[in-house]
Design a protein around this motif. Structure first.
Motif, PDB file in Angstrom:
ATOM      1  N   THR A   9      -4.485  -8.640   1.954  1.00  0.00           N
ATOM      2  CA  THR A   9      -5.136  -8.240   3.197  1.00  0.00           C
ATOM      3  C   THR A   9      -6.493  -8.924   3.227  1.00  0.00           C
ATOM      4  O   THR A   9      -7.232  -8.872   2.243  1.00  0.00           O
ATOM      5  N   GLU A  51      -8.550   1.127   2.819  1.00  0.00           N
ATOM      6  CA  GLU A  51      -7.452   0.158   2.789  1.00  0.00           C
ATOM      7  C   GLU A  51      -6.897   0.017   1.368  1.00  0.00           C
ATOM      8  O   GLU A  51      -5.697  -0.173   1.179  1.00  0.00           O
ATOM      9  N   PRO A  55      -2.968   1.323   1.826  1.00  0.00           N
ATOM     10  CA  PRO A  55      -2.822   0.053   2.553  1.00  0.00           C
ATOM     11  C   PRO A  55      -2.035   0.217   3.853  1.00  0.00           C
ATOM     12  O   PRO A  55      -0.948   0.790   3.859  1.00  0.00           O
ATOM     13  N   HIS A  57      -2.464  -2.581   6.307  1.00  0.00           N
ATOM     14  CA  HIS A  57      -2.494  -3.902   6.944  1.00  0.00           C
ATOM     15  C   HIS A  57      -2.095  -4.986   5.942  1.00  0.00           C
ATOM     16  O   HIS A  57      -2.839  -5.917   5.690  1.00  0.00           O
ATOM     17  N   LEU A  58      -0.908  -4.840   5.368  1.00  0.00           N
ATOM     18  CA  LEU A  58      -0.444  -5.811   4.386  1.00  0.00           C
ATOM     19  C   LEU A  58      -0.135  -7.150   5.051  1.00  0.00           C
ATOM     20  O   LEU A  58       0.435  -7.203   6.136  1.00  0.00           O
ATOM     21  N   ARG A  59      -0.553  -8.208   4.374  1.00  0.00           N
ATOM     22  CA  ARG A  59      -0.337  -9.581   4.830  1.00  0.00           C
ATOM     23  C   ARG A  59      -0.882  -9.797   6.238  1.00  0.00           C
ATOM     24  O   ARG A  59      -0.221 -10.373   7.106  1.00  0.00           O
TER      25      ARG A  59
END
Length: 67
Positions: A9, A51, A55, A57-59
């Motif tokens: 991220t 985050e 998490p 907002h992966l990748r």
């Protein structure tokens, strides 16, 4: 094309830091940065820890700004 198995991220702060601001305890995640937006150091730290702990907002590349 080579694939990557790593989860990542990229978190960027708002357009500028509010150097005199105090912690508000809230923030907003945006897909694109806004050069006119601001955020305090404390609220950016909260966003980063949130985050890391959960998490969401992966990748993805996201921007953190004031709420």
């Amino acid at each position: 094309m080579r694939t990557c198995d790593l989860d990542w991220t990229y978190v960027a702060p708002a357009g500028d830091f509010d150097h005199e601001g105090t912690r508000a305890g809230r923030y907003r995640i945006a897909e694109h940065g806004d050069p006119a937006s601001r955020i305090t150091y404390e609220d950016l730290a909260i966003a980063l820890l949130d985050e890391i702990e959960a998490p969401r907002h992966l990748r993805a590349a996201v921007s953190v700004r004031e709420a």
